[in-house]
Design a protein around this motif. Structure first.
Motif, PDB file in Angstrom:
ATOM      1  N   THR A 130      -2.664  -0.849   2.885  1.00  0.00           N
ATOM      2  CA  THR A 130      -2.671   0.164   1.830  1.00  0.00           C
ATOM      3  C   THR A 130      -1.311   0.827   1.654  1.00  0.00           C
ATOM      4  OG1 THR A 130      -3.412   1.895   3.366  1.00  0.00           O
ATOM      5  CG2 THR A 130      -5.117   0.655   2.196  1.00  0.00           C
ATOM      6  N   LEU A 131      -0.455   0.735   2.672  1.00  0.00           N
ATOM      7  CA  LEU A 131       0.870   1.359   2.594  1.00  0.00           C
ATOM      8  C   LEU A 131       1.942   0.416   2.061  1.00  0.00           C
ATOM      9  CD1 LEU A 131       1.094   3.452   5.898  1.00  0.00           C
ATOM     10  CD2 LEU A 131       0.980   4.317   3.555  1.00  0.00           C
ATOM     11  N   LEU A 132       1.774  -0.880   2.286  1.00  0.00           N
ATOM     12  CA  LEU A 132       2.815  -1.832   1.917  1.00  0.00           C
ATOM     13  C   LEU A 132       3.195  -1.793   0.437  1.00  0.00           C
ATOM     14  CD1 LEU A 132       1.982  -4.989   4.080  1.00  0.00           C
ATOM     15  CD2 LEU A 132       3.801  -3.298   4.407  1.00  0.00           C
ATOM     16  N   PRO A 133       2.274  -1.608  -0.499  1.00  0.00           N
ATOM     17  CA  PRO A 133       2.696  -1.553  -1.910  1.00  0.00           C
ATOM     18  C   PRO A 133       3.676  -0.428  -2.217  1.00  0.00           C
ATOM     19  CG  PRO A 133       0.337  -1.914  -1.752  1.00  0.00           C
ATOM     20  CD  PRO A 133       0.813  -1.597  -0.368  1.00  0.00           C
ATOM     21  N   TYR A 134       3.620   0.664  -1.448  1.00  0.00           N
ATOM     22  CA  TYR A 134       4.517   1.789  -1.694  1.00  0.00           C
ATOM     23  C   TYR A 134       5.913   1.557  -1.157  1.00  0.00           C
ATOM     24  CZ  TYR A 134       0.379   4.403  -3.069  1.00  0.00           C
ATOM     25  OH  TYR A 134      -0.760   4.821  -3.712  1.00  0.00           O
ATOM     26  N   GLN A 135       6.091   0.538  -0.280  1.00  0.00           N
ATOM     27  CA  GLN A 135       7.416   0.288   0.277  1.00  0.00           C
ATOM     28  C   GLN A 135       8.363  -0.316  -0.738  1.00  0.00           C
ATOM     29  OE1 GLN A 135       7.085  -1.827   4.160  1.00  0.00           O
ATOM     30  NE2 GLN A 135       7.978   0.107   4.842  1.00  0.00           N
ATOM     31  N   GLU A 136       7.830  -0.821  -1.825  1.00  0.00           N
ATOM     32  CA  GLU A 136       8.672  -1.453  -2.835  1.00  0.00           C
ATOM     33  C   GLU A 136       9.348  -0.442  -3.749  1.00  0.00           C
ATOM     34  OE1 GLU A 136       9.098  -4.622  -2.549  1.00  0.00           O
ATOM     35  OE2 GLU A 136       7.596  -4.749  -0.955  1.00  0.00           O
ATOM     36  N   ARG A 137       8.954   0.816  -3.660  1.00  0.00           N
ATOM     37  CA  ARG A 137       9.531   1.827  -4.547  1.00  0.00           C
ATOM     38  C   ARG A 137       9.503   3.190  -3.863  1.00  0.00           C
ATOM     39  NH1 ARG A 137       4.213   1.033  -5.869  1.00  0.00           N
ATOM     40  NH2 ARG A 137       2.942   2.881  -6.345  1.00  0.00           N
ATOM     41  N   ARG A 138      10.314   4.085  -4.366  1.00  0.00           N
ATOM     42  CA  ARG A 138      10.281   5.464  -3.908  1.00  0.00           C
ATOM     43  C   ARG A 138       9.250   6.243  -4.712  1.00  0.00           C
ATOM     44  NH1 ARG A 138      13.783   7.808  -0.692  1.00  0.00           N
ATOM     45  NH2 ARG A 138      13.509   9.819  -1.735  1.00  0.00           N
ATOM     46  N   ILE A 139       8.639   7.200  -4.075  1.00  0.00           N
ATOM     47  CA  ILE A 139       7.670   8.041  -4.763  1.00  0.00           C
ATOM     48  C   ILE A 139       8.423   9.113  -5.536  1.00  0.00           C
ATOM     49  CG2 ILE A 139       5.774   9.676  -4.433  1.00  0.00           C
ATOM     50  CD1 ILE A 139       4.973   8.063  -1.962  1.00  0.00           C
ATOM     51  N   SER A 140       8.351   9.051  -6.853  1.00  0.00           N
ATOM     52  CA  SER A 140       9.100   9.984  -7.704  1.00  0.00           C
ATOM     53  C   SER A 140       8.261  10.506  -8.854  1.00  0.00           C
ATOM     54  CB  SER A 140      10.358   9.292  -8.250  1.00  0.00           C
ATOM     55  OG  SER A 140      10.008   8.119  -8.978  1.00  0.00           O
ATOM     56  N   LYS A 141       6.947  10.210  -8.838  1.00  0.00           N
ATOM     57  CA  LYS A 141       6.046  10.704  -9.861  1.00  0.00           C
ATOM     58  C   LYS A 141       4.845  11.366  -9.198  1.00  0.00           C
ATOM     59  CE  LYS A 141       7.224   7.040 -13.178  1.00  0.00           C
ATOM     60  NZ  LYS A 141       6.681   5.926 -14.012  1.00  0.00           N
ATOM     61  N   LEU A 142       4.333  12.408  -9.840  1.00  0.00           N
ATOM     62  CA  LEU A 142       3.220  13.135  -9.255  1.00  0.00           C
ATOM     63  C   LEU A 142       1.991  12.252  -9.071  1.00  0.00           C
ATOM     64  CD1 LEU A 142       3.285  16.697 -10.869  1.00  0.00           C
ATOM     65  CD2 LEU A 142       3.637  16.083  -8.476  1.00  0.00           C
ATOM     66  N   GLU A 143       1.726  11.355 -10.048  1.00  0.00           N
ATOM     67  CA  GLU A 143       0.562  10.506  -9.909  1.00  0.00           C
ATOM     68  C   GLU A 143       0.690   9.562  -8.712  1.00  0.00           C
ATOM     69  OE1 GLU A 143       2.858   9.079 -13.643  1.00  0.00           O
ATOM     70  OE2 GLU A 143       2.314  10.973 -12.656  1.00  0.00           O
ATOM     71  N   ASP A 144       1.941   9.095  -8.439  1.00  0.00           N
ATOM     72  CA  ASP A 144       2.158   8.259  -7.253  1.00  0.00           C
ATOM     73  C   ASP A 144       1.962   9.052  -5.978  1.00  0.00           C
ATOM     74  OD1 ASP A 144       2.708   6.065  -8.813  1.00  0.00           O
ATOM     75  OD2 ASP A 144       4.890   6.310  -8.737  1.00  0.00           O
ATOM     76  N   GLU A 145       2.411  10.305  -5.982  1.00  0.00           N
ATOM     77  CA  GLU A 145       2.270  11.152  -4.797  1.00  0.00           C
ATOM     78  C   GLU A 145       0.803  11.449  -4.519  1.00  0.00           C
ATOM     79  OE1 GLU A 145       1.672  14.444  -2.301  1.00  0.00           O
ATOM     80  OE2 GLU A 145       1.336  14.584  -4.470  1.00  0.00           O
ATOM     81  N   ILE A 146       0.036  11.689  -5.577  1.00  0.00           N
ATOM     82  CA  ILE A 146      -1.394  11.945  -5.409  1.00  0.00           C
ATOM     83  C   ILE A 146      -2.096  10.724  -4.823  1.00  0.00           C
ATOM     84  CG2 ILE A 146      -3.554  12.390  -6.648  1.00  0.00           C
ATOM     85  CD1 ILE A 146      -1.925  14.101  -8.599  1.00  0.00           C
ATOM     86  N   GLN A 147      -1.787   9.542  -5.365  1.00  0.00           N
ATOM     87  CA  GLN A 147      -2.377   8.320  -4.832  1.00  0.00           C
ATOM     88  C   GLN A 147      -1.958   8.079  -3.389  1.00  0.00           C
ATOM     89  OE1 GLN A 147      -1.241   5.214  -7.557  1.00  0.00           O
ATOM     90  NE2 GLN A 147      -2.514   6.003  -9.226  1.00  0.00           N
ATOM     91  N   PHE A 148      -0.705   8.372  -3.069  1.00  0.00           N
ATOM     92  CA  PHE A 148      -0.219   8.199  -1.707  1.00  0.00           C
ATOM     93  C   PHE A 148      -0.953   9.136  -0.746  1.00  0.00           C
ATOM     94  CE2 PHE A 148       2.769   9.470   1.690  1.00  0.00           C
ATOM     95  CZ  PHE A 148       2.926   8.244   2.310  1.00  0.00           C
ATOM     96  N   THR A 149      -1.216  10.366  -1.175  1.00  0.00           N
ATOM     97  CA  THR A 149      -1.953  11.301  -0.328  1.00  0.00           C
ATOM     98  C   THR A 149      -3.387  10.838  -0.122  1.00  0.00           C
ATOM     99  OG1 THR A 149      -0.565  13.091  -1.185  1.00  0.00           O
ATOM    100  CG2 THR A 149      -2.534  13.734   0.012  1.00  0.00           C
ATOM    101  N   GLU A 150      -3.975  10.195  -1.146  1.00  0.00           N
ATOM    102  CA  GLU A 150      -5.285   9.567  -0.968  1.00  0.00           C
ATOM    103  C   GLU A 150      -5.236   8.536   0.156  1.00  0.00           C
ATOM    104  OE1 GLU A 150      -8.260   9.693  -2.444  1.00  0.00           O
ATOM    105  OE2 GLU A 150      -7.993  11.002  -4.181  1.00  0.00           O
TER     106      GLU A 150
END
Length: 444
Positions: A126-146
């Protein structure tokens, strides 16, 4: 397997609990390039695990966790916290997956050990997809916190599950190897869980997610940065734990010893309250039991709080740089503390003393472990002994009951940020337990 709620609010995402006033073969390791034990939760290539596990682990410090400032965080600070969390967790998870693969294959094939392996593979996937980019949008941060909430919940029952698995596999792995694995695994789990919970807490209290300025006054009055209390009073933790242990002791034995606190009871420090609470509770539990069972319940248990002198100019400068900011803290704190818990319970016999730091899973009967698991699934507390039921930090309360994990796990919590636990026993008289904890800026 674990249920995974679909919304963030339905997960375990509460702010930190505030204490009174103030949280290959069948017999050899299998580290081959192609791992035959596939997870049902996620597809991860072996080279991905190997690449991440080859990276060194970042040594976690309290300063890392509070560097983003006091809540409510700005959007930029919140993104910084998310990306910092993302930089640490995949490597940590990959190290644990590799360690599990290095166990004898017959051991990791056990359903309980395999469940833990599957959980780690799932979390990493579940974490590997986020390694391809930096979190710079609120919707991405919300999904990451999920994802962080899912990680915390997925691994909440790790200790009991591992204990049951190793108990069933005791014919295939030595107690020494089990103790070594558990010590490393549970220490790593402390850091992994803390990193995830810190970002969750910062997320819940950040400006973009808490209604903006309407709650800023509430945060200004709080000494918490995420799950870390920057003005934690050890003496209050002792009193809180004393009340809890005392009630259980009185329920079991009909009596409870008194606790006398002396020393620097007003000292404050920066630390994780739930970590300190777990360690102090475990030490007090042992002191209460020894005192009552030796017939010395009228003898008070003496607790001394001693603040560490501020002797490190380098560390002090680093602390001041963080805590001098108005949005972080204005409370004067100490770099560390030593808590001595002294009882007249007769001490620890020389035969038992060398084994008090072992994870004593082999001393617990099979049926008791199974009963605990059934009680936990049915909503019971799984306690086979009233005093053994007490633990706490990070959702491990009933899972530790009677397993002999209390002292070694407490020492692991203390050592995580450079502290430690030492036991000095005077056989026939009593025991002194010394808990040393480092705060922000304390020498390591």
């Amino acid at each position: 397997m674990f249920a995974r709620p679909t919304t963030l609010k339905s997960r375990v995402l509460c702010p930190p609990r505030v204490l009174p006033r103030g949280y290959a073969s069948l017999t050899s390791g299998s580290a081959a390039q192609s791992w035959p034990h596939q997870s049902q939760f996620g597809n991860i290539h072996d080279d991905q695990v190997a690449r991440l596990a080859a990276r060194p682990l970042h040594p976690l410090a309290l300063a890392d966790l509070v560097r983003h400032g006091r809540p409510p965080l700005s959007t930029e600070a919140l993104f910084s916290s998310a990306n910092f969390t993302l930089s640490l967790l995949p490597v940590r998870l990959a190290h644990r997956i590799q360690a599990l693969r290095n166990l004898p294959f017959i051991v990791v094939s056990n359903p309980h050990i395999a469940q833990i392996y599957n959980n780690y593979v799932h979390s990493l996937s579940t974490l590997l997809p986020y390694q391809e980019r930096r979190i710079s949008k609120l919707e991405d941060e919300i999904q990451f916190t999920e994802v962080m909430a899912d990680l915390v919940q997925t691994h909440s029952n790790t200790i009991l599950t591992l204990a049951r698995g190793f108990l069933e596999c005791r014919k295939y792995i030595s107690p020494r190897d089990v103790t070594h694995f558990l010590d490393e695994h549970l220490r790593a789990r402390i850091g992994t869980r803390l990193i995830a919970e810190q970002h969750i807490a910062l997320h819940l209290s950040s400006t973009p997610h808490n209604g903006g300025a309407s709650k800023s006054q509430e945060h200004d009055q709080s000494s918490y940065i995420g799950v870390i209390d920057t003005a934690l009073r050890p003496a209050e933790i002792v009193r809180h734990c004393e009340a809890f242990v005392g009630e259980i002791c009185e329920l079991k034995y009909g009596v409870r010893p008194t606790v006398v606190i002396n020393g620097q009871s007003d000292a404050r420090m920066t630390h994780v309250p739930t970590h300190m609470e777990y360690i102090v509770t475990e030490l007090l539990k042992n002191a209460f039991r020894a005192t009552v069972e030796s017939g010395k319940e009228r003898e008070p248990i003496e607790v001394t709080v001693a603040a560490a002198p501020d002797t490190s100019e380098v560390d002090k400068a680093g602390t001041d740089a963080i805590l001098s900011e108005p949005q972080v803290s204005s409370v004067s704190t100490i770099p560390g503390v030593t808590i001595r818990i002294r009882d007249r319970g007769g001490g620890i016999s020389p035969e038992v003393l060398p084994s008090i730091w072992a994870y004593s899973f082999t001393t617990f009967a099979d049926e008791n472990v199974m009963d605990m698991g059934e009680q936990k699934r049915s909503g019971g507390n799984g306690n086979t002994d009233a005093l053994n039921a007490i633990s706490g930090a990070g959702g491990d309360s009933s899972s530790l009951a009677g397993l002999g994990y209390g002292l070694p796990l407490g020492r692991a919590y203390a050592e995580h940020f450079g502290g430690g636990v030492q036991i000095q026993s005077l056989w026939g008289w009593g025991t002194d337990a010394y808990l040393n904890l480092k705060g922000l800026g304390g020498p390591t």
